[in-house]
Design an enzyme around this catalytic site. Structure first.
Site, PDB file in Angstrom:
ATOM      1  N   ASP A  18       0.856  -1.122  -0.178  1.00 24.58           N
ATOM      2  CA  ASP A  18      -0.107   0.026   0.190  1.00 24.58           C
ATOM      3  C   ASP A  18       0.830   1.323  -0.045  1.00 24.58           C
ATOM      4  O   ASP A  18       0.386   2.274  -0.539  1.00 24.58           O
ATOM      5  CB  ASP A  18      -0.828   0.032   1.315  1.00 24.58           C
ATOM      6  CG  ASP A  18      -1.925  -1.144   0.900  1.00 24.58           C
ATOM      7  OD1 ASP A  18      -2.147  -1.382  -0.129  1.00 24.58           O
ATOM      8  OD2 ASP A  18      -2.680  -1.463   2.242  1.00 24.58           O
TER       9      ASP A  18
ATOM     10  N   GLU B 223      -3.205  -9.288  26.746  1.00 24.33           N
ATOM     11  CA  GLU B 223      -3.653  -8.050  26.593  1.00 24.33           C
ATOM     12  C   GLU B 223      -3.286  -7.010  27.654  1.00 24.33           C
ATOM     13  O   GLU B 223      -2.950  -5.748  27.553  1.00 24.33           O
ATOM     14  CB  GLU B 223      -5.027  -7.766  26.533  1.00 24.33           C
ATOM     15  CG  GLU B 223      -5.664  -8.460  25.468  1.00 24.33           C
ATOM     16  CD  GLU B 223      -7.268  -8.360  25.556  1.00 24.33           C
ATOM     17  OE1 GLU B 223      -7.841  -7.573  26.018  1.00 24.33           O
ATOM     18  OE2 GLU B 223      -7.970  -9.366  24.478  1.00 24.33           O
TER      19      GLU B 223
ATOM     20  N   HIS C 162      -6.849 -21.808  10.765  1.00 24.59           N
ATOM     21  CA  HIS C 162      -6.973 -22.752  11.855  1.00 24.59           C
ATOM     22  C   HIS C 162      -6.323 -24.063  12.027  1.00 24.59           C
ATOM     23  O   HIS C 162      -5.859 -24.559  13.175  1.00 24.59           O
ATOM     24  CB  HIS C 162      -8.573 -22.979  12.359  1.00 24.59           C
ATOM     25  CG  HIS C 162      -9.151 -21.656  12.921  1.00 24.59           C
ATOM     26  ND1 HIS C 162      -9.793 -20.623  12.099  1.00 24.59           N
ATOM     27  CD2 HIS C 162      -9.271 -20.862  14.190  1.00 24.59           C
ATOM     28  CE1 HIS C 162     -10.151 -19.862  13.010  1.00 24.59           C
ATOM     29  NE2 HIS C 162      -9.846 -20.005  14.126  1.00 24.59           N
TER      30      HIS C 162
END
Length: 498
Positions: free
Chosen positions: A41, A184, A269
């Site tokens: 990009d 997290e 997966h």
């Protein structure tokens, strides 16, 4: 990653004492493929990129050290969550924290760039520990091996067995809740979890790399809501680097995008048959949920299509129970993995969910569907009536306003229909034509031609066309932003109502 999947399936015996590296490889696939697209990009004209892609683009390839630092970032190496290089680059150069108010920066004499995050990280750690405790306690109540015993079928009734599978499914999720929440917390503690400062609440947001919302999943009343709360960064990756990339420029994502996303998610997966059983049934289940929501839910709402009747609570409770029980059925092959054993597991509960799916399709898609379905035009009219812009753009005629408004609303509505985690609703797989015309682009084209002709511009008047087109796109962007805000308000209102 593919080699590891095949090796574990065909050439290795499962040994819990050996660390499975496929999880870390799956995270690397997300990060490296996203990195590759970001580099791509960075070489494209800015006008050809979406706002998301522009924010992720890499215009100068990093040196080896920051690249390796991003790839093997310690806080999320083994379990995720994955994130884009742009976030890591902003983190290590501290530009991620430019919006932190000066009076909110820690330190008395020397102000620190990264806000204090110890409490928020500790909360995530405590949540992870909570789910970890359950992870060690729930196996005392349920285990997968018991499902294959004679006692499970002979000594327990049908309702007991389907609720037992629901508890099994809950057990399977606990390890993910534990590791993701602790990861997290690590990302929040080091600072990369920072996601801006809210001037209204005067609080920092720490959800940049959030990967799971256990409460939203466990209380979810439909499949889509649950999947959106699960493995959230993988869903972003599938959307921005698979689903939207497969579609041709200027064309809306269709059948090809859906199939590629579905196949990529399943193969990512693993290669075991159980994954594909879960994904295929999940695709059917999403469609069933849409059929119920479209044809049953309106009966529990007032004529405005938003305000709930008193009986709506019953609908919500039944939706929650049925969704959670359905997940208990669907996820068994995802853990069992073996094809025959997965079918044997389903057989113990008489394939009840497959029977429900087949019955639902017969009712709403069969020969007697007209007696059970609510006309789509009526329900869509109610919902879109809530998000119509309150004012028309004064620089466009009434016809041009209608064309642009319809195109903008259709575009915004489609953003809610991307296959979550690659599990598509079957609505994506039917009535599709590879040569189908993008109606939204056609509407905008007609509106532009009308706008151009009203300004008496000839095709060879380059400067005039350039200015007119700039003004026209400005009007569209204003309408898009306004309509998106209306959609967002309506969505918040419906969530509060629900």
């Amino acid at each position: 990653m593919a080699y590891t999947h095949f090796h574990l399936q065909f050439f290795a015996e499962y040994d819990p004492a050996i660390i499975d590296i496929s999880g870390a490889q799956m995270i690397l696939v997300l990060k490296l493929s996203a990195f590759g697209w970001s580099v791509h990009d960075g070489k494209q004209p800015i006008d050809s990129l979406s706002s998301y892609n522009r924010s992720r683009a890499i215009h100068e390839h990093p040196n080896l050290l920051p690249f390796i630092g991003y790839t093997f970032f310690y806080a999320s190496l083994l379990t995720g969550p994955a994130f884009d290089y742009a976030d890591y680059d902003n983190f290590i150069h501290s530009t991620l924290f430019d919006d932190v108010p000066e009076d909110k920066r820690p330190g008395k004499k020397r102000k620190r760039r990264i806000p204090k995050s110890g409490k928020q990280a500790f909360k995530k750690l405590l949540q992870g520990v909570f789910w970890a405790i359950l992870l060690f306690q729930v196996p005392k109540l349920v285990n997968t091996e018991f499902v294959f015993s004679k006692e499970f079928v002979t000594n327990h009734k049908f309702l007991y067995r389907i609720f037992y599978m629901w508890l099994l499914g809950f057990l399977y999720r606990l390890k993910y809740y534990t590791i993701w929440l602790i990861a997290e917390g690590a990302c929040i503690l080091c600072g990369i979890g920072y996601n801006g400062y809210d001037a209204e609440t005067h609080e920092f947001k720490w959800n940049r790399v959030q990967n799971v919302d256990p409460v939203a999943f466990e209380l979810g009343q439909n499949v889509h809501t649950c999947l959106e709360a699960w493995n959230q960064n993988t869903n972003k990756w599938l959307k921005h680097y698979i689903y939207l990339r497969v579609a041709k420029k200027g064309k809306k994502p269709g059948f090809k995008s859906t199939v590629f996303t579905f196949a990529t998610s399943a193969f990512w997966h693993g290669t075991r048959p159980g994954y594909y059983l879960t994904f295929v049934v999940g695709a059917f289940l999403q469609t069933v949920g849409k059929l119920y929501r479209r044809n049953i839910r309106p009966r529990f709402l007032q004529d405005d299509g938003v305000t709930p009747k008193p009986t709506k609570r019953i609908y919500d409770f039944v939706s929650w129970v049925s969704t959670q029980l359905a997940f208990g059925f669907v996820v068994q092959p995802f853990v069992i993995l073996d094809f025959k054993k997965s079918l044997l597991c389903w057989q113990t509960v008489h394939y009840w969910l497959l029977v429900v799916i087949a019955g639902t399709f017969f009712i709403y898609r069969g020969p007697f569907a007209k007696y059970f379905t609510i006309k789509r035009s009526e329900t869509k009219l109610k919902s879109t009536a809530q998000v119509k812009p309150s004012t028309l753009n004064p620089n466009l005629t009434k016809e041009e306003n209608n064309l642009v408004t319809n195109a903008v609303e259709n575009k915004l509505e489609k953003s809610y229909h991307m296959p979550t985690l690659g599990v598509p609703s079957l609505d994506h797989l039917q009535n599709l034509d590879k040569d189908e015309i993008d109606e939204e682009l056609q509407d905008l084209k007609h509106a532009w031609n009308s706008f151009k002709s009203r300004n008496f511009l000839a095709d060879d008047d380059f400067d005039g066309l350039k200015d007119a087109y700039s003004n026209f796109t400005k009007e569209i962007n204003e309408m898009f932003d306004h309509t998106r805000e209306e959609f967002s308000k309506q969505k918040d209102k419906m969530e509060k109502t629900n």
